[in-house]
Design a protein around this motif. Structure first.
Motif, PDB file in Angstrom:
ATOM      1  N   GLN A 235       0.844  -1.192   0.000  1.00 10.66           N
ATOM      2  CA  GLN A 235       0.000   0.000   0.000  1.00 10.66           C
ATOM      3  C   GLN A 235       0.880   1.242   0.000  1.00 10.66           C
ATOM      4  O   GLN A 235       1.830   1.339   0.793  1.00 10.66           O
ATOM      5  CB  GLN A 235      -0.935   0.014   1.201  1.00 10.66           C
ATOM      6  N   LEU A 236       0.560   2.157  -0.890  1.00 11.93           N
ATOM      7  CA  LEU A 236       1.237   3.443  -0.978  1.00 11.93           C
ATOM      8  C   LEU A 236       0.166   4.525  -0.981  1.00 11.93           C
ATOM      9  O   LEU A 236      -0.722   4.510  -1.835  1.00 11.93           O
ATOM     10  CB  LEU A 236       2.072   3.528  -2.251  1.00 11.93           C
ATOM     11  N   VAL A 237       0.242   5.442  -0.039  1.00 19.22           N
ATOM     12  CA  VAL A 237      -0.796   6.464   0.097  1.00 19.22           C
ATOM     13  C   VAL A 237      -0.141   7.840   0.066  1.00 19.22           C
ATOM     14  O   VAL A 237       0.562   8.223   1.010  1.00 19.22           O
ATOM     15  CB  VAL A 237      -1.592   6.275   1.395  1.00 19.22           C
ATOM     16  N   GLU A 238      -0.391   8.568  -1.020  1.00 15.96           N
ATOM     17  CA  GLU A 238       0.175   9.907  -1.171  1.00 15.96           C
ATOM     18  C   GLU A 238      -0.723  10.948  -0.502  1.00 15.96           C
ATOM     19  O   GLU A 238      -1.945  10.781  -0.429  1.00 15.96           O
ATOM     20  CB  GLU A 238       0.323  10.282  -2.657  1.00 15.96           C
TER      21      GLU A 238
ATOM     22  N   LEU B 296       5.374  23.056  -1.896  1.00 12.93           N
ATOM     23  CA  LEU B 296       4.546  21.999  -1.314  1.00 12.93           C
ATOM     24  C   LEU B 296       5.451  20.843  -0.928  1.00 12.93           C
ATOM     25  O   LEU B 296       6.516  20.643  -1.538  1.00 12.93           O
ATOM     26  CB  LEU B 296       3.498  21.488  -2.311  1.00 12.93           C
ATOM     27  N   ARG B 297       5.003  20.071   0.055  1.00 13.95           N
ATOM     28  CA  ARG B 297       5.720  18.854   0.432  1.00 13.95           C
ATOM     29  C   ARG B 297       4.770  17.683   0.326  1.00 13.95           C
ATOM     30  O   ARG B 297       3.763  17.635   1.057  1.00 13.95           O
ATOM     31  CB  ARG B 297       6.267  18.944   1.851  1.00 13.95           C
ATOM     32  N   LEU B 298       5.068  16.758  -0.562  1.00 17.90           N
ATOM     33  CA  LEU B 298       4.270  15.556  -0.716  1.00 17.90           C
ATOM     34  C   LEU B 298       4.819  14.456   0.177  1.00 17.90           C
ATOM     35  O   LEU B 298       6.032  14.365   0.395  1.00 17.90           O
ATOM     36  CB  LEU B 298       4.275  15.090  -2.163  1.00 17.90           C
ATOM     37  N   SER B 299       3.923  13.612   0.665  1.00 17.07           N
ATOM     38  CA  SER B 299       4.300  12.452   1.455  1.00 17.07           C
ATOM     39  C   SER B 299       3.685  11.207   0.839  1.00 17.07           C
ATOM     40  O   SER B 299       2.631  11.273   0.197  1.00 17.07           O
ATOM     41  CB  SER B 299       3.804  12.595   2.898  1.00 17.07           C
ATOM     42  N   CYS B 300       4.338  10.085   1.064  1.00 14.36           N
ATOM     43  CA  CYS B 300       3.822   8.800   0.599  1.00 14.36           C
ATOM     44  C   CYS B 300       4.072   7.782   1.699  1.00 14.36           C
ATOM     45  O   CYS B 300       5.216   7.395   1.945  1.00 14.36           O
ATOM     46  CB  CYS B 300       4.525   8.386  -0.685  1.00 14.36           C
TER      47      CYS B 300
END
Length: 121
Positions: free
Chosen positions: A2-5, A17-21
């Motif tokens: 599972q990968l959740v952005e 912006l800062r994206l997380s996964c």
């Protein structure tokens, strides 16, 4: 797997912006990971990759503006995006990267659902 952005949104040109996964279900600490994006009406574009040891690689279009990083203790992949441009508008995905022949961005494993980034004034 599972990968959740998360972390996408609307930002003005020049903003950040800062994206997380958040990753689970596989050995994240041993996996090479990538960020890729797809703009409306365009194909998938590889953005950045990172090996398990933290070595990083970038597409020319984002080098010097984006920074990929990872937390192997709390399995999470990050993408810090600075000096954003309207052409950075896209759906951003994180993915397990198989790094075929030492090259990121050509063979991906599992994907997340993506997070939308819109750069507009």
């Amino acid at each position: 797997v599972q990968l959740v952005e998360s972390g996408g949104g609307l930002v003005q040109p020049g903003g950040s912006l800062r994206l997380s996964c958040a990753a689970s279900g596989f050995t994240f600490s041993r996996s090479a990971m990538s960020w890729a994006r797809q703009a409306p009406g365009k194909g998938l574009e590889w953005v950045s990759g990172i090996y398990s040891d933290g070595s990083t690689y970038y597409a020319d279009s984002v080098a010097g503006r984006f920074t990929v990083s990872r937390d192997n203790v709390n399995p999470t992949l990050y993408l810090q995006m600075n000096s954003l441009k309207p052409e950075d508008t896209a759906l951003y995905y994180c993915a397990i990267d198989r790094v075929v022949a030492g090259t990121f961005g050509t063979d991906f494993g599992s994907w997340g659902q993506g997070t939308q980034v819109t750069v507009s004034s």
